[in-house]
Scaffold this active site. Structure first.
Site, PDB file in Angstrom:
ATOM      1  N   GLN B 123       6.840 -20.950 -39.557  1.00  0.00           N
ATOM      2  CA  GLN B 123       7.949 -20.482 -38.717  1.00  0.00           C
ATOM      3  C   GLN B 123       8.894 -19.578 -39.507  1.00  0.00           C
ATOM      4  OE1 GLN B 123      10.303 -23.850 -37.503  1.00  0.00           O
ATOM      5  NE2 GLN B 123      11.278 -22.764 -35.824  1.00  0.00           N
ATOM      6  N   GLY B 124       8.965 -18.296 -39.157  1.00  0.00           N
ATOM      7  CA  GLY B 124       9.814 -17.353 -39.887  1.00  0.00           C
ATOM      8  C   GLY B 124      11.155 -17.138 -39.209  1.00  0.00           C
ATOM      9  N   TYR B 125      12.048 -18.072 -39.371  1.00  0.00           N
ATOM     10  CA  TYR B 125      13.375 -17.984 -38.751  1.00  0.00           C
ATOM     11  C   TYR B 125      14.462 -17.697 -39.789  1.00  0.00           C
ATOM     12  CZ  TYR B 125      12.073 -19.826 -34.055  1.00  0.00           C
ATOM     13  OH  TYR B 125      11.563 -20.005 -32.803  1.00  0.00           O
ATOM     14  N   SER B 126      14.729 -18.701 -40.649  1.00  0.00           N
ATOM     15  CA  SER B 126      15.874 -18.603 -41.565  1.00  0.00           C
ATOM     16  C   SER B 126      15.736 -17.443 -42.546  1.00  0.00           C
ATOM     17  CB  SER B 126      16.016 -19.887 -42.378  1.00  0.00           C
ATOM     18  OG  SER B 126      16.337 -20.958 -41.553  1.00  0.00           O
ATOM     19  N   SER B 158       8.649 -23.574 -44.114  1.00  0.00           N
ATOM     20  CA  SER B 158       7.841 -24.761 -44.407  1.00  0.00           C
ATOM     21  C   SER B 158       6.364 -24.427 -44.325  1.00  0.00           C
ATOM     22  CB  SER B 158       8.122 -25.881 -43.404  1.00  0.00           C
ATOM     23  OG  SER B 158       9.464 -26.237 -43.440  1.00  0.00           O
ATOM     24  N   GLU B 241      10.438 -28.266 -30.318  1.00  0.00           N
ATOM     25  CA  GLU B 241      10.587 -28.992 -31.574  1.00  0.00           C
ATOM     26  C   GLU B 241      11.201 -30.368 -31.329  1.00  0.00           C
ATOM     27  OE1 GLU B 241      12.632 -26.756 -34.535  1.00  0.00           O
ATOM     28  OE2 GLU B 241      12.044 -28.108 -36.144  1.00  0.00           O
ATOM     29  N   ASN B 363      23.917 -31.175 -40.233  1.00  0.00           N
ATOM     30  CA  ASN B 363      24.650 -32.100 -39.350  1.00  0.00           C
ATOM     31  C   ASN B 363      25.916 -31.449 -38.813  1.00  0.00           C
ATOM     32  OD1 ASN B 363      22.779 -34.061 -39.810  1.00  0.00           O
ATOM     33  ND2 ASN B 363      24.228 -35.595 -40.562  1.00  0.00           N
TER      34      ASN B 363
END
Lengths: 298, 386
Positions: B123-126, B158, B241, B363
């Site tokens: 997953q290429g998000y951040s 990840s 997710e 959080n």
């Protein structure tokens, strides 16, 4: 396993909630606290079918399961309802024998007894005062009822459900207050120091509710988990709510204390935290029931 | 129990053995970089037997399993000690998104590889400057003939080191800011323009990676949705997710909890009153969490978006962080000593769970989202996006 209520059940719960909130206003609660006479709601409880919610159809009841009563109990908690409507309809009625059902309980369901919020339901017994001025309690001998496990199950589930409702009410009141109250030129609700606390409590509430419903359906170990979760949620809700309200939350003038006191009272009812925690400790550490994968619904 | 689950139970007994024995209970978070080749083989074995995508609709090659069956499926997998799945990003996050938003051609191209366990996704998000503030995406995509050309950097990706493909959100329209002008691209990792560098973590393992894009390419048809739809698709994927993909994780939690209880009984910690309380409290949290997960899933199954969805991440992350601390305290004076064998996992649990309350939205960010979206509280003052 389906947690969702049927449409009819949801309608019943929604109607009860609207009725409780509409009738049991803060003004009414304050009158009761001051010892003044208020409208008698028992005929309407009967009319809405609440008193006979769990009674057999043969006795004129709706024969609904405990989980529906838990939905009503959450609504009653939200509204801060002082009448022991749930205790009668959710604990006494389902455990009444035929004789009782045909006699006193049926009359209660029909509201002929017109119990008041004081101790008139009990024939005798010493009246004791609660930190919640709306709870009028009498000492009673619990005796050796052969249904004691089931009675405790119903009682604990319904008090846990009320705690969920009370927690939600305290969060809602705090959210409203935090939107209104301005400091440093902004509503205090825009500050993370405020909103994060409320988000934490809200998360606990949303997670506790399904557990209470499972406890209603399954009984057993789920009841201990549900009551501990509900107590922890309610204590956190009260702690957070008073902090968000600042000094005003400590005054008698602001309504918050009416709900906080109910929550604090119910925490010790039908098994306090220590009782249920010890049960869980024994179950996990001394019990021989499996804990691993495969126990999702237990 | 349904025939499907009985079959899977038998299949696990007959196939999760031999060379795969060394994967028993392994490859959970904090341990995800072990034995990649053997795990690829395991993914393919699962895929060949038809056990990947059992929850997908039948018309897309799944078995259309019900929620109860999915729960039981994951229970059976965990009961047999099945290892952490490096195909789960493709199976439970990307595939449902593709099924919901992809074209028929895209589904035909990508679903079989996922289903067969032969193609793994990440997953290429951040990005370095788009973490909590995810919409601040700087990775650029420009159209060059029939191809998208991508330049930029992703981070915390990840399992990129094991994956074949990455789904990327990138900025396609020059001058746009925030959620606008983004695209959702599907890119092959094995190409000259992509460089993957594992990040060594405090656990001394490396499951997170940096992924560098230097004129990396994909065909223009490898975009889900249109230009400007990137954010919407990316968020829809995050919705998945919180869905069925959490079931496997929940079972891992159950195994970890069981292991801690077992150790406490063995080493006497089970007699300590404060440890007893904490174990009971952890049990309570585990049960509460699973009931809520089931309720959320059930609502999703009936096409309702439940409010619990907003809250699942912060609840399990906090619970799991606390479980890591409990594991250390149950080990007591031995807590610092690295161990092999049955309880060797407890250190990994402790170390990895330090990251639980950070990755996938801290959080603190979760609380902002819950307060603003679920409770309707006033928004935080924000600076202008640049």
């Amino acid at each position: 396993m389906d947690f969702r209520f049927t449409e009819n059940q949801q309608d019943l719960i929604d109607a009860a909630k609207a009725f409780f909130i509409g009738e049991n206003t803060a003004e009414r609660m304050r009158k009761i606290a001051a010892g003044e006479t208020v409208d008698n709601l028992w005929p309407q409880f009967a009319e809405l079918g609440l008193l006979g919610l769990m009674a057999p159809e043969s006795a004129g009841g709706l024969e609904q399961p405990l989980v529906v009563m838990a939905g009503v109990a959450e609504a009653a908690g939200y509204a801060g309802l002082p009448e022991p409507c749930l205790e009668i309809a959710g604990v006494s009625v389902p455990h009444a024998n035929e004789e009782e059902l045909s006699g006193q309980i049926t009359r209660a369901m029909r509201s002929e007894l017109r119990p008041h919020i004081d101790s008139s339901l009990a024939d005798s017994g010493e009246v004791v005062m609660s930190i919640d001025p709306l709870r009028k309690l009498v000492k009673a001998d619990s005796g050796n009822d052969q249904n004691i496990d089931s009675i405790n199950h119903h009682g604990a589930v319904l008090s846990a459900a009320q705690l969920v409702g009370l927690s939600q009410r305290m969060v809602d009141m705090s959210v409203e207050y935090a939107k209104d109250r301005h400091q440093f030129g902004k509503p205090i609700g825009s500050f993370q120091a405020i909103k994060h606390h409320l988000a934490t409590v809200y998360t606990q509430i949303e997670f506790t509710r399904p557990m209470v419903h499972l406890a209603a359906i399954k009984g057993g170990r789920a009841v201990h988990t549900a009551k501990v979760a509900a107590i922890d949620t309610a204590m956190m809700a009260a702690e957070t709510a008073i902090q968000v309200h600042g000094g005003m939350g400590y005054t008698f003038e602001v309504d918050l204390h009416l709900f906080m006191k109910r929550a604090w009272s119910l925490c010790g009812e039908w098994g306090d935290r220590n009782y249920h925690m010890k049960k869980l400790e024994e179950l996990v550490l001394e019990g021989d029931e499996p804990l691993g994968p495969g126990t999702t619904f237990s | 129990m349904s025939g499907l689950i009985d079959k899977f139970d038998t299949w696990m007994a007959e196939n999760f053995c031999g060379e795969f024995e060394s994967l028993r209970g392994r490859a959970t978070p904090g341990d995800e970089d072990i034995m990649p080749e053997l795990r690829f083989a395991w993914e393919r074995k699962m895929g060949e037997a038809g056990w990947v995508g059992v929850g997908w609709p039948k018309e897309h090659g799944g078995k259309g399993a019900s929620l109860e069956e999915l729960v039981a499926f994951n229970e059976v997998y965990a009961r047999h000690g099945g290892p952490g799945r490096n195909g789960h990003i493709g199976e439970t996050l990307f595939a449902p998104t593709l099924i919901a938003y992809g074209t028929d051609a895209q589904k035909a191209k990508y679903l079989p590889g996922i289903k067969n366990g032969t193609e793994l996704w990440c997953q290429g998000y951040s990005e370095p400057n788009a973490g909590s503030d995810l919409s601040n995406i700087k990775t650029k995509a420009r159209l060059d003939g029939d191809e998208w050309v991508v330049d930029g950097q992703k981070i915390w990706t990840s399992l990129a080191m094991d994956a074949d493909y990455v789904f990327v959100i990138a900025r396609a329209e020059e001058g746009t800011v925030g959620r606008h002008g983004l695209v959702f691209l599907l890119m092959k990792l094995d190409q000259a323009g992509i460089d993957i560098r594992p990040i060594k973590q405090i656990s001394e393992t490396a499951e997170f990676n940096e992924v560098f894009f230097d004129s990396a390419r994909c065909h223009k048809d490898d975009m889900i949705g249109g230009v400007g739809d990137g954010w919407k698709i990316a968020m829809a994927l995050l919705g998945f997710e919180r869905g069925a993909s959490t079931l496997g994780q929940q079972m891992t939690f159950t195994n970890e909890f069981e292991s801690i209880v077992k150790l406490a009984k063995e080493n006497g910690a089970a007699h300590d009153p404060t440890i007893r309380q904490r174990i009971a409290k952890a049990y309570c949290g585990l049960k509460v969490m699973r009931m809520t997960a089931l309720r959320t899933l059930e609502a999703a199954h009936h096409g309702e978006l439940s409010r619990e969805g907003y809250m699942s991440k912060i609840y399990w992350a906090t619970w799991h962080r606390d479980l890591g601390e409990l594991a250390m305290d149950v080990m007591g004076p031995d807590a610092e000593l690295l161990k092999d064998g049955e309880y060797g996992m407890l250190h990994k649990l402790f170390l990895f769970s330090r990251s639980d309350t950070i990755y996938g939205g801290t959080n603190q960010i979760q609380r902002n989202i819950i307060a603003e979206r679920a409770l309707g509280m006033p928004k935080e003052p924000r600076g202008k996006p640049k």
